[in-house]
Write an enzyme that holds these catalytic residues in place. Structure first.
Site, PDB file in Angstrom:
ATOM      1  CB  VAL A  81     -16.922  26.443  28.497  1.00 16.90           C
ATOM      2  CG1 VAL A  81     -17.017  25.370  27.500  1.00 16.90           C
ATOM      3  CG2 VAL A  81     -15.338  27.014  28.106  1.00 16.90           C
ATOM      4  CD  GLU A 170      -4.488  20.619  52.880  1.00 15.38           C
ATOM      5  OE1 GLU A 170      -5.193  21.154  51.773  1.00 15.38           O
ATOM      6  OE2 GLU A 170      -3.413  20.416  52.874  1.00 15.38           O
TER       7      GLU A 170
HETATM    8  C1  LIG Z   1      -9.666  23.292  49.609  1.00 19.13           C
HETATM    9  C2  LIG Z   1      -8.943  22.392  48.721  1.00 19.13           C
HETATM   10  C3  LIG Z   1      -7.980  21.838  49.014  1.00 19.13           C
HETATM   11  C4  LIG Z   1      -7.215  20.925  48.156  1.00 19.13           C
HETATM   12  N1  LIG Z   1      -5.812  20.461  48.521  1.00 19.13           N
HETATM   13  C5  LIG Z   1      -5.136  19.691  47.781  1.00 19.13           C
HETATM   14  C6  LIG Z   1      -3.972  19.289  47.853  1.00 19.13           C
HETATM   15  O1  LIG Z   1      -3.135  19.505  48.996  1.00 19.13           O
HETATM   16  N2  LIG Z   1      -3.291  18.563  47.182  1.00 19.13           N
HETATM   17  C7  LIG Z   1      -3.705  18.043  45.807  1.00 19.13           C
HETATM   18  O2  LIG Z   1      -3.096  17.479  45.106  1.00 19.13           O
HETATM   19  N3  LIG Z   1      -5.060  18.620  45.574  1.00 19.13           N
HETATM   20  C8  LIG Z   1      -5.697  19.246  46.494  1.00 19.13           C
HETATM   21  N4  LIG Z   1      -7.061  19.619  46.077  1.00 19.13           N
HETATM   22  C9  LIG Z   1      -7.665  19.100  45.019  1.00 19.13           C
HETATM   23  C10 LIG Z   1      -7.199  19.920  43.597  1.00 19.13           C
HETATM   24  O3  LIG Z   1      -7.330  21.327  43.920  1.00 19.13           O
HETATM   25  C11 LIG Z   1      -7.891  19.668  42.367  1.00 19.13           C
HETATM   26  O4  LIG Z   1      -7.795  18.146  42.155  1.00 19.13           O
HETATM   27  C12 LIG Z   1      -7.536  20.345  41.207  1.00 19.13           C
HETATM   28  O5  LIG Z   1      -7.687  21.597  41.417  1.00 19.13           O
HETATM   29  C13 LIG Z   1      -7.717  19.811  39.883  1.00 19.13           C
HETATM   30  O6  LIG Z   1      -7.323  20.707  39.064  1.00 19.13           O
HETATM   31  P1  LIG Z   1      -7.864  20.899  37.381  1.00 19.13           P
HETATM   32  O7  LIG Z   1      -7.174  21.633  36.541  1.00 19.13           O
HETATM   33  O8  LIG Z   1      -8.750  19.617  37.093  1.00 19.13           O
HETATM   34  O9  LIG Z   1      -9.198  22.061  37.819  1.00 19.13           O
HETATM   35  P2  LIG Z   1      -9.277  23.446  38.451  1.00 19.13           P
HETATM   36  O10 LIG Z   1      -7.954  23.763  39.404  1.00 19.13           O
HETATM   37  O11 LIG Z   1     -10.252  23.281  39.355  1.00 19.13           O
HETATM   38  O12 LIG Z   1      -9.262  24.273  37.337  1.00 19.13           O
HETATM   39  C14 LIG Z   1     -10.313  24.399  36.725  1.00 19.13           C
HETATM   40  C15 LIG Z   1     -10.310  25.791  35.821  1.00 19.13           C
HETATM   41  O13 LIG Z   1     -11.535  26.008  34.830  1.00 19.13           O
HETATM   42  C16 LIG Z   1     -12.175  27.138  35.135  1.00 19.13           C
HETATM   43  N5  LIG Z   1     -13.445  26.881  34.757  1.00 19.13           N
HETATM   44  C17 LIG Z   1     -14.682  26.074  35.288  1.00 19.13           C
HETATM   45  N6  LIG Z   1     -15.694  25.981  34.720  1.00 19.13           N
HETATM   46  C18 LIG Z   1     -15.454  26.901  33.492  1.00 19.13           C
HETATM   47  C19 LIG Z   1     -16.288  27.258  32.425  1.00 19.13           C
HETATM   48  N7  LIG Z   1     -17.495  26.982  32.435  1.00 19.13           N
HETATM   49  N8  LIG Z   1     -15.822  28.400  31.619  1.00 19.13           N
HETATM   50  C20 LIG Z   1     -14.446  28.760  31.581  1.00 19.13           C
HETATM   51  N9  LIG Z   1     -13.780  28.578  32.546  1.00 19.13           N
HETATM   52  C21 LIG Z   1     -14.220  27.361  33.676  1.00 19.13           C
HETATM   53  C22 LIG Z   1     -12.171  27.528  36.480  1.00 19.13           C
HETATM   54  O14 LIG Z   1     -12.308  28.830  36.732  1.00 19.13           O
HETATM   55  C23 LIG Z   1     -10.590  27.051  36.730  1.00 19.13           C
HETATM   56  O15 LIG Z   1      -9.651  28.235  36.499  1.00 19.13           O
HETATM   57  C24 LIG Z   1      -7.664  20.515  46.954  1.00 19.13           C
HETATM   58  C25 LIG Z   1      -9.050  20.766  46.879  1.00 19.13           C
HETATM   59  C26 LIG Z   1      -9.572  22.036  47.542  1.00 19.13           C
HETATM   60  C27 LIG Z   1     -10.768  22.299  47.177  1.00 19.13           C
END
Ligand SMILES: Cc1cc2nc3c(=O)[nH]c(=O)nc-3n(C[C@H](O)[C@H](O)[C@H](O)COP(=O)(O)OP(=O)(O)OC[C@H]3O[C@@H](n4cnc5c(N)ncnc54)[C@H](O)[C@@H]3O)c2cc1C
Length: 405
Positions: A81, A170
């Site tokens: 995107v 973690e």
């Molecule tokens: C190491 C780590 C440990 C964590 N541990 C925890 C935990 O134990 N418990 C907890 O609740 N939360 C945890 N979190 C936080 C949690 O991972 C995030 O809050 C969560 O992933 C957010 O979900 P989301 O759907 O908003 O985005 P994401 O899961 O980040 O997904 C976003 C998606 O969009 C895609 N994307 C991005 N930009 C583009 C683009 N320009 N075009 C097309 N696709 C795109 C990405 O590839 C991805 O697939 C952790 C985070 C990290 C980094």
């Protein structure tokens, strides 16, 4: 008039759950659904610290999107995107454009370096499967080179982690499991390896109750981890980091072969760049998760910020919230398409658990405090529960963690 076009951007926790739920709630006659993601796989961001440390293979964190969604109902587009053209209701992709009637923004987070010099260039961040894989390979390379490269230094075996929040702690928990294996594999005296956590706050794991956070800190200290609390990373360099203790005048250099920054995340920049009204880069969503300035756009997960009540703190960016917001966004899209009223997002707080490697952890689940092995097991149950919701028993058995217990 044709069927409404629903376009979901991002196949992380929020985007996948919205997609899977919509497939169940709406029939093929009621709407066309398109999911866009830059990779052809979905990954569990909450497992990436394990892949980065090398305690699990990165393939365990990911699954092909086509194996999880109903391909007859969902049009999956693998593309990046670029922006959203709100006026014309179009999504601009690297390789094309998509029209939408309703849009779900679920593009997740980016690392936030707060402008600290050198972090972009010289530090790693745990953001995606690719960044996790790079960290694992880099650390392994440093260990593998130590006894072979005449220029190798003992500080090549030092790993500095910036930040003592959930992802930093973690990650360190995984490192203390992994480092002994690496030492054995590459004939390195474990006493030469240093894991140093640098955190600006005087405490670790600020969202947790103090006794739990102190348990985590002590467990890691007993494994040799050094915490530099109340200390700020001022600069990352090719040789390590420059740090400064609060109120100190002098900076100090910590030489390190690996620096991993976990000190902050921010919303994907595409949201603000597309002209949505934002609060610190995130869309401050209405009660029904729609953008305040656009009735046709929902935002879920880390691109959204939700204030339960005026004056209260917003919910933190977590996978748990992204999943629940995905469920509500799907319900509300269904309501809109059926001509019904939307419903407010109600967060069901089930608790939070931090793992400290495979067999240790801390957390609070349904108001019950957990420490040690029960917390580690609970973390695996939480991970598996998500897989169950996403793809049913089959996916949970294939990708889940409990079978390993
Ligand atoms: C190491 C780590 C440990 C964590 N541990 C925890 C935990 O134990 N418990 C907890 O609740 N939360 C945890 N979190 C936080 C949690 O991972 C995030 O809050 C969560 O992933 C957010 O979900 P989301 O759907 O908003 O985005 P994401 O899961 O980040 O997904 C976003 C998606 O969009 C895609 N994307 C991005 N930009 C583009 C683009 N320009 N075009 C097309 N696709 C795109 C990405 O590839 C991805 O697939 C952790 C985070 C990290 C980094």
């Amino acid at each position: 008039m044709g069927k409404p076009q629903i376009v979901i951007l991002g196949a992380g926790y929020g985007g996948m759950i919205t997609t899977v739920r919509l497939t169940k709630d709406l029939s093929a006659e009621e709407a066309d659904i398109t999911l866009v993601n830059k990779h052809n796989y979905h990954y569990q961001t909450t497992w990436l610290h394990e892949a980065a440390a090398g305690t699990i293979h990165h393939d365990r964190t990911r699954m092909l999107i086509k194996n999880v969604i109903n391909n007859k109902r969902i049009n999956f587009v693998q593309d990046s995107v670029r922006s959203v053209d709100r006026e014309n209701k179009k999504v601009i992709l690297k390789n094309g454009e998509l029209d939408y009637d309703y849009l779900v923004l679920a593009l997740g987070f980016e690392s936030n370096t707060f402008g600290i010099k050198g972090l972009e260039e010289y530090a790693f961040a745990i953001r995606s499967v690719n960044t996790a894989r790079r960290i694992r390979e880099h650390i392994e390379y440093k260990f593998a080179s130590y006894n072979n490269d005449p220029d190798a230094k003992e500080s090549d075996l030092t790993i500095v982690v910036g930040g003592a929040g959930l992802s930093g702690i973690e990650f360190i928990g995984e490192l203390v499991d992994r480092v002994p294996e690496l030492c054995k594999e590459y004939d390195i005296d474990p006493a030469k390896v240093k894991i140093i956590d640098v955190e600006g706050l005087p405490i670790v794991l600020p969202p947790f109750e103090r006794d739990l956070a102190e348990y985590a800190q002590k467990y890691l200290e007993d494994k040799g981890v050094v915490f530099r609390l109340g200390t700020f990373i001022k600069e990352a360099t090719p040789d390590g980091v420059l740090v400064q203790k609060k109120d100190a005048e002098e900076m100090e250099e910590i030489k390190a072969g690996t620096v991993v920054w976990t000190g902050g995340v921010k919303a994907n920049h595409i949201v603000a760049d597309s002209g949505f009204a934002t609060n610190r880069g995130k869309i401050q969503v209405n009660k029904d998760l729609r953008a305040p300035d656009d009735d046709h756009v929902f935002a879920v997960g880390d691109v959204a910020v939700f204030f339960p009540k005026e004056g209260e703190r917003p919910y933190p960016p977590t996978a748990q919230i992204a999943v629940q917001e995905g469920e509500t966004a799907a319900k509300n899209l269904t309501h809109l398409i059926k001509g019904e009223d939307t419903e407010p997002f109600v967060y069901k707080q089930r608790g939070t658990v931090a793992s400290l490697g495979d067999k240790e952890g801390i957390g609070v689940v349904f108001d019950k405090k957990l420490k040690g092995k029960p917390a580690a097991t609970m973390k695996k149950i939480i991970d598996d529960r998500y897989l169950l919701e996403l793809g049913g028993v089959g996916l949970m058995l294939k990708k889940g963690k409990l079978k390993l217990l």
